[in-house]
Motif scaffolding. Structure first.
Motif, mmCIF file in Angstrom:
data_model
loop_
_atom_site.group_PDB
_atom_site.id
_atom_site.type_symbol
_atom_site.label_atom_id
_atom_site.label_comp_id
_atom_site.label_asym_id
_atom_site.label_seq_id
_atom_site.Cartn_x
_atom_site.Cartn_y
_atom_site.Cartn_z
ATOM 1 N N PHE A 127 1.986 1.904 -0.183
ATOM 2 C CA PHE A 127 0.720 2.328 -1.012
ATOM 3 C C PHE A 127 -0.359 3.005 -0.292
ATOM 4 O O PHE A 127 -0.552 2.447 0.734
ATOM 5 N N SER A 128 -0.822 4.110 -0.864
ATOM 6 C CA SER A 128 -2.022 4.701 -0.110
ATOM 7 C C SER A 128 -2.977 3.730 -0.574
ATOM 8 O O SER A 128 -3.000 2.904 -1.374
ATOM 9 N N THR A 129 -4.184 3.935 0.137
ATOM 10 C CA THR A 129 -5.394 2.950 0.067
ATOM 11 C C THR A 129 -5.925 3.244 -1.336
ATOM 12 O O THR A 129 -6.247 2.307 -2.248
ATOM 13 N N GLU A 130 -5.903 4.605 -2.004
ATOM 14 C CA GLU A 130 -6.320 4.903 -3.055
ATOM 15 C C GLU A 130 -5.402 4.311 -4.362
ATOM 16 O O GLU A 130 -5.889 3.797 -5.388
ATOM 17 N N GLU A 131 -4.052 4.346 -3.980
ATOM 18 C CA GLU A 131 -3.194 3.443 -5.175
ATOM 19 C C GLU A 131 -3.440 2.366 -5.101
ATOM 20 O O GLU A 131 -3.558 1.670 -6.088
ATOM 21 N N ALA A 132 -3.508 1.427 -3.909
ATOM 22 C CA ALA A 132 -3.613 0.087 -3.878
ATOM 23 C C ALA A 132 -5.121 -0.116 -4.758
ATOM 24 O O ALA A 132 -5.166 -1.147 -5.446
ATOM 25 N N GLN A 133 -6.289 0.614 -4.374
ATOM 26 C CA GLN A 133 -7.467 0.273 -5.009
ATOM 27 C C GLN A 133 -7.170 0.586 -6.383
ATOM 28 O O GLN A 133 -7.726 -0.413 -7.437
ATOM 29 N N LYS A 134 -6.617 1.349 -6.982
ATOM 30 C CA LYS A 134 -6.410 1.759 -8.561
ATOM 31 C C LYS A 134 -5.767 0.679 -8.920
ATOM 32 O O LYS A 134 -6.264 0.259 -10.189
ATOM 33 N N GLN A 135 -4.714 0.338 -8.562
ATOM 34 C CA GLN A 135 -3.780 -0.659 -9.241
ATOM 35 C C GLN A 135 -4.075 -2.213 -9.120
ATOM 36 O O GLN A 135 -4.224 -2.994 -10.172
ATOM 37 N N PHE A 136 -4.666 -2.305 -8.022
ATOM 38 C CA PHE A 136 -4.923 -3.894 -7.601
ATOM 39 C C PHE A 136 -6.463 -3.881 -7.197
ATOM 40 O O PHE A 136 -6.766 -5.097 -6.822
ATOM 41 N N GLY A 137 -7.296 -2.869 -7.431
ATOM 42 C CA GLY A 137 -8.784 -3.028 -6.988
ATOM 43 C C GLY A 137 -9.637 -4.379 -7.501
ATOM 44 O O GLY A 137 -10.126 -5.091 -6.778
ATOM 45 N N PHE A 138 -9.130 -4.776 -8.754
ATOM 46 C CA PHE A 138 -9.908 -5.770 -9.226
ATOM 47 C C PHE A 138 -9.718 -7.075 -8.696
ATOM 48 O O PHE A 138 -10.444 -8.054 -8.467
ATOM 49 N N LEU A 139 -8.505 -7.148 -8.053
ATOM 50 C CA LEU A 139 -7.868 -8.405 -7.436
ATOM 51 C C LEU A 139 -8.494 -8.271 -5.985
ATOM 52 O O LEU A 139 -9.012 -9.328 -5.654
ATOM 53 N N MET A 140 -8.290 -7.198 -5.408
ATOM 54 C CA MET A 140 -8.924 -6.859 -3.893
ATOM 55 C C MET A 140 -10.311 -6.964 -3.762
ATOM 56 O O MET A 140 -10.999 -7.713 -2.907
ATOM 57 N N ASP A 141 -11.053 -6.717 -4.974
ATOM 58 C CA ASP A 141 -12.496 -6.942 -4.807
ATOM 59 C C ASP A 141 -12.928 -8.391 -5.029
ATOM 60 O O ASP A 141 -13.738 -8.786 -4.345
ATOM 61 N N ALA A 142 -12.164 -8.992 -6.023
ATOM 62 C CA ALA A 142 -12.471 -10.263 -6.071
ATOM 63 C C ALA A 142 -12.148 -11.262 -4.943
ATOM 64 O O ALA A 142 -12.797 -12.158 -4.472
ATOM 65 N N PHE A 143 -11.433 -10.725 -3.935
ATOM 66 C CA PHE A 143 -10.862 -11.467 -2.655
ATOM 67 C C PHE A 143 -12.100 -11.175 -1.604
ATOM 68 O O PHE A 143 -12.133 -12.088 -0.783
ATOM 69 N N GLU A 144 -13.169 -10.305 -2.029
ATOM 70 C CA GLU A 144 -14.225 -10.131 -1.000
ATOM 71 C C GLU A 144 -15.437 -11.296 -1.101
ATOM 72 O O GLU A 144 -16.238 -11.345 -0.469
ATOM 73 N N PHE A 145 -15.211 -12.000 -2.250
ATOM 74 C CA PHE A 145 -16.114 -13.135 -2.665
ATOM 75 C C PHE A 145 -15.717 -14.507 -2.450
ATOM 76 O O PHE A 145 -16.015 -15.359 -3.543
ATOM 77 N N GLY A 146 -15.011 -14.686 -1.404
ATOM 78 C CA GLY A 146 -14.844 -16.078 -1.156
ATOM 79 C C GLY A 146 -13.442 -16.698 -1.894
ATOM 80 O O GLY A 146 -13.547 -17.537 -2.542
ATOM 81 N N ALA A 147 -12.159 -15.880 -1.564
ATOM 82 C CA ALA A 147 -10.901 -16.292 -2.040
ATOM 83 C C ALA A 147 -10.501 -17.549 -1.294
ATOM 84 O O ALA A 147 -10.467 -17.362 0.017
ATOM 85 N N PRO A 148 -10.129 -18.680 -1.908
ATOM 86 C CA PRO A 148 -9.810 -19.837 -0.935
ATOM 87 C C PRO A 148 -7.978 -19.497 -0.805
ATOM 88 O O PRO A 148 -7.537 -18.681 -1.359
ATOM 89 N N PRO A 149 -7.761 -20.106 0.157
ATOM 90 C CA PRO A 149 -6.091 -20.154 0.587
ATOM 91 C C PRO A 149 -5.536 -20.675 -0.782
ATOM 92 O O PRO A 149 -5.934 -21.782 -1.309
ATOM 93 N N HIS A 150 -4.513 -20.312 -1.165
ATOM 94 C CA HIS A 150 -3.810 -20.630 -2.316
ATOM 95 C C HIS A 150 -2.328 -20.446 -2.633
ATOM 96 O O HIS A 150 -1.946 -19.530 -1.880
ATOM 97 N N GLY A 151 -1.695 -20.884 -3.495
ATOM 98 C CA GLY A 151 0.016 -20.683 -3.582
ATOM 99 C C GLY A 151 0.226 -21.047 -4.821
ATOM 100 O O GLY A 151 -0.687 -22.007 -5.478
#
Lengths: 581, 581
Positions: A501-525
């Motif tokens: 994935f290019s950075t742009e593709e990744a941001q376009k497709q998964f941006g909302f999740l990656m953005d969320a990860f910037e606000f304190g995502a806990p380790p999870h599974g």
């Protein structure tokens, strides 16, 4: 209520009671001046008795009833002269004093019995009648009990069931998404989720800590046998855990289900590396109801001028207990079996470990009995066993031998539906090479975490990187799988890079999740179980179709009411699909 | 697990224990050489304490932590000097000996607190952060508990949860169906169900006897405030029952929910005829937290040369307790309120029943005090009360007065969210005249059974036919409704005729259900509750949005990830939608 009790409730303890029953006429027979009717409901069958001498009109009405008529009958519980101790209600019958026909019925197109004369197509066309049959309806009751049991277990461990949206944004696996045109936003489309993966990860970012949901998911693709375009998952996610915690928690779930629903004590679930599963069984979902592991025989078979083996990358053998007596015809059948296009082997070599201890093979001209004894030794075979050998490239011969092993297991009666063997398969590869696109794909999904000690290999040997991913297998069927997720934005970005994935593709497709990860995502599974499949294993069925009340046929049509249907031009235009074409 | 316990579990009973906690940094403060950090998870908040003298490096790391960082902290439970007895963990703190940053966080766009400074749009955009706030997350926990409670109650009464299909054939209410193009059957479409109505009736034909499902339903229509295109129903159906049985069973459900989830003893639910509800409250969903019933005053007000009343079909009055002191300004506000276009009244007449017993009205020139006293008497008003009168055609003035009554209830503080009043509304009309199409429509749905004693009226006075239909209302909101169904094919055919369907139309649209009815359909009936609405009442909210984890906004878009999205031409062509245009 129209009734005072059900058709499964009365026994010798109720003698003399006045009761009212409602149900369907299962069968009817006249004996002299008497008429006996079996009345059926979901709970059981009760015998009604009418006497021409006591009440001629009533008895004549009874004699007019057809199969599957719906009736309301009142009378007194009396002891039966010819008791049927196999039936819970078999010691009593109801002496009828009142009878009302609640509804008549046409003659059903097949027998509403445990064993029916209805063919598959007819049963599916009249699914509402098929569902009246005990074995089919009992599967739905079983499914209900399993869902209740799942919810009770997870609720007891502080899991919260959260409903995630069904109308969502299309995601990258979009090629298999069902799309739903939006009337509110002309020219735009919702997608139906293939899984609530991103939503459950967002719930972990939200601090929900433990989430689950029994949830419908959707996949618009070729419906191989026994797939449905809509299917149900038990979807789960936990925070602040390591792989070990997930395995323990959900092993507990499956063992609880077996205990509560099947009254079966499933032993502690063994664990196996993916690499070992492939080496020993040629499959990441081995059927462990029986052993019959592969033995690698390169050492024992190479160098004897038998070109098939000398040129092969890998030679595998299995030993089939007590099959040395197989006839030439049976051996030909097995050879034909492995040569079927779906399996694609070029041939099958065998050796009989005979009762007298001697060994005779199909390749005696290349191998002396002394050499054959080294095969037997490596395979641990006993007199009376049949040795089966196949050769080829590693991946192919493993797959082929896996099929042969399952076939032998079936022939030997080692794959009984009422025997259960579970297995954890661990340490799956993170990435999978795709020949077609010539790039790596995520084997599980792009949020799966690599094993920390393998991250360095991402640059040098991506195919060797193992994931913190796990599958649970029961009787050779994958019933669930999951992984520890990436919760770090930079590692996630690295993963996307390796997946091309290019950075742009990744941001376009998964941006909302990656953005969320910037606000304190806990380790999870987490993990997701295929609920339809799990139910079919519990119901001891081969197919998932009969644990679904209204399944779809192989072309994705409802069995009964023939969906999908066409919609007219006016409707379509209203949907303004045209505007985007 | 990464932790040994949660942030809500420790108390004075754990003094001296070594623990590991994981969670989010709620707040942090430095006091001399000490640093205090509140760590938060779903279960609570615990205070961590760091001492610069004991471990400088650790304390400095602690001071570097930002809000919402995810940490893992280990230490010993010690007693707090300044106890906070309002917090479950307020008597202790953790003397930290180990600290690991599991993830950092950007500064959140609003405070993660019970009272937040975040505006609505911001909270929706960052829903995953909004869901971290206790009040929002607690709503989801409440919803989970309600679903568990519903399932336990119904399972205990032998109801079976059966999953019905989501991809179905489009039905006649099709104008509001979402459609889903099928890739397997090019040019054809599935629909998403507005309810599983036909499937649950088929399950009754199948003898399932008692069915329920907590199920997503879909409606593609203008999203009025507080509607969602996907919504959740508690959908139920029973066989061999009469209306009375349904009312008892589901009154039991609601009372059990109030008891188990709210610890509130809901009294026996009163029953009211639809006609009385309209007469007394001008609404089929009256808010019965307060009385303030309408009084019909035609007799008392007509014939006094006041044209507004003399010409009106119906004059209604209510008495607002203790509001005689309302100022001219307040009266003008009320008049403006009823004149708002949504309500559409032409004016409001009032009379003050003053503390001294005298009565002064806004229409004194038409009515003597003696006449006004007959109003007071009819309305049962007391000194200090305010009489409010409106006039018009029956339907309109009832609706208008209903709005005024609710407004007065609100002003008088009689509509508290933590007070609960439930009501059964019974005997709805079967048919409803539709001005636009100039024909009768089924008020409930076409499978609703007319009252047997009213069937004869179908030919002579269709509008007067009452249905075996019932709604449950809580605090002025319809939370559920249902009916006894028609189970007889000929009565069903008669209904379709009265609804203006030709035999062919009826067969085309409902043929599969009518065919099923010919094979012994039992008498049956059911109910469906709006689960989102029920949860919002339990959560004491006005809106359903905050009992949905990922709601959609007023234009049907996901609050967070901006669905629906466009799909590209290639995808569209693949779907072959074009072929049907």
């Amino acid at each position: 209520m129209l009734r005072t009790t059900t058709c499964g409730a009365l026994s010798i303890n109720n003698l003399g009671e006045t009761v009212i029953l409602c149900g369907w006429v299962q069968k009817s027979r006249d004996l002299g001046g008497m008429t006996f009717i079996d009345i059926r409901d979901r709970y059981g069958i009760t015998q009604l008795v009418f006497n021409m001498d006591d009440n001629t009109e009533l008895c004549q009405t009874a004699r007019s009833l057809g199969r599957e008529f719906v009736i309301k009958a009142s009378g007194t519980v009396v002891e039966r002269s010819n008791k049927n101790l196999k039936m819970p209600t078999g010691e009593i019958e109801i002496k009828i004093t009142g009878l009302e026909i609640l509804n008549s019925s046409k003659i059903p197109p097949f027998m509403i019995d445990d064993e029916t004369d209805g063919g598959d197509d007819l049963r599916m066309k009249y699914r509402y009648l098929d569902l009246r049959r005990n074995p089919v309806r009992n599967n739905m009751v079983l499914r209900h009990r399993m869902a209740q049991s799942v919810r009770r277990y997870l609720d007891g461990l502080d899991f919260i069931e959260v409903e995630t949206p069904v109308l969502i944004k299309s995601t990258p696996e979009g090629a298999r998404d069902f799309v739903v045109p939006s009337r509110m936003n002309a020219g735009e489309f919702y997608a139906l989720p293939q899984s609530p993966q991103t939503f459950k990860q967002l719930l972990m970012v939200s601090g929900f800590d433990r989430y689950f949901q029994i949830v419908k998911c959707f996949r618009d693709e070729d419906l191989r046998a026994d797939r449905q375009p809509e299917f149900t998952q038990i979807d789960c996610e936990m925070s602040f855990v390591e792989q070990e915690d997930i395995l323990n928690t959900f092993e507990g779930l499956i063992r609880t289900l077996f205990k509560e629903v099947k009254h079966f004590d499933l032993p502690e679930v063994p664990r196996m590396q993916y690499a070992d599963a492939m080496r020993w069984y040629g499959s990441d979902k081995p059927d462990t109801r029986f052993e019959m592991r592969f033995t690698e025989l390169n050492e024992q078979v190479k160098g004897h001028n038998f070109p098939v083996f000398d040129q092969a990358e890998l030679i595998l053998g299995i030993s089939a207990k007590g099959c040395a007596h197989y006839t030439r015809k049976q051996m030909d059948e097995l050879t034909d079996f492995v040569k079927r296009p779906q399996i694609g082997a070029t041939g099958l070599i065998y050796a009989r470990h005979q009762e007298d201890g001697s060994i005779k093979s199909s390749v005696d001209k290349f191998y002396s009995e002394d050499v054959l004894k080294t095969w037997a030794e490596a395979l641990g075979s006993q007199p009376g066993d049949l040795l089966l050998l196949m050769a080829g490239t590693t991946d192919k011969v493993r797959k082929q031998m896996s099929e042969l092993r399952l076939e032998m297991g079936t022939r030997l009666g080692l794959r009984k539906k009422d025997v259960f063997s579970a297995l954890w398969v661990l340490d799956f590869p993170l990435l999978e090479w795709d020949e077609e696109t010539e790039r790596y794909h995520a084997m599980h999904h792009p949020f799966t975490s690599p094993k920390p000690e393998d991250i360095a290999l991402l640059d040098t040997d991506p195919g060797a990187v193992r994931a913190n991913a796990y599958d649970m297998v029961v009787n050779g069927t994958e019933i669930g799988g999951g992984s520890i997720r990436i919760h770090d934005r930079s590692l996630q970005a690295l993963m996307f890079k390796h997946l091309g994935f290019s950075t742009e593709e990744a941001q376009k497709q998964f941006g909302f999740l990656m953005d969320a990860f910037e606000f304190g995502a806990p380790p999870h599974g987490g993990i997701a179980f295929g609920f339809d499949r799990l139910c079919s294993i519990f119901a001891e069925l081969d197919s998932i179709r009969d644990v679904i009340a209204f399944p779809k046929n192989n072309s994705g049509r409802d069995v009964m009411i023939d969906s999908p249907s066409t919609i007219d031009d006016k409707q379509l235009k209203e949907l303004k699909i045209a505007s985007t074409l």
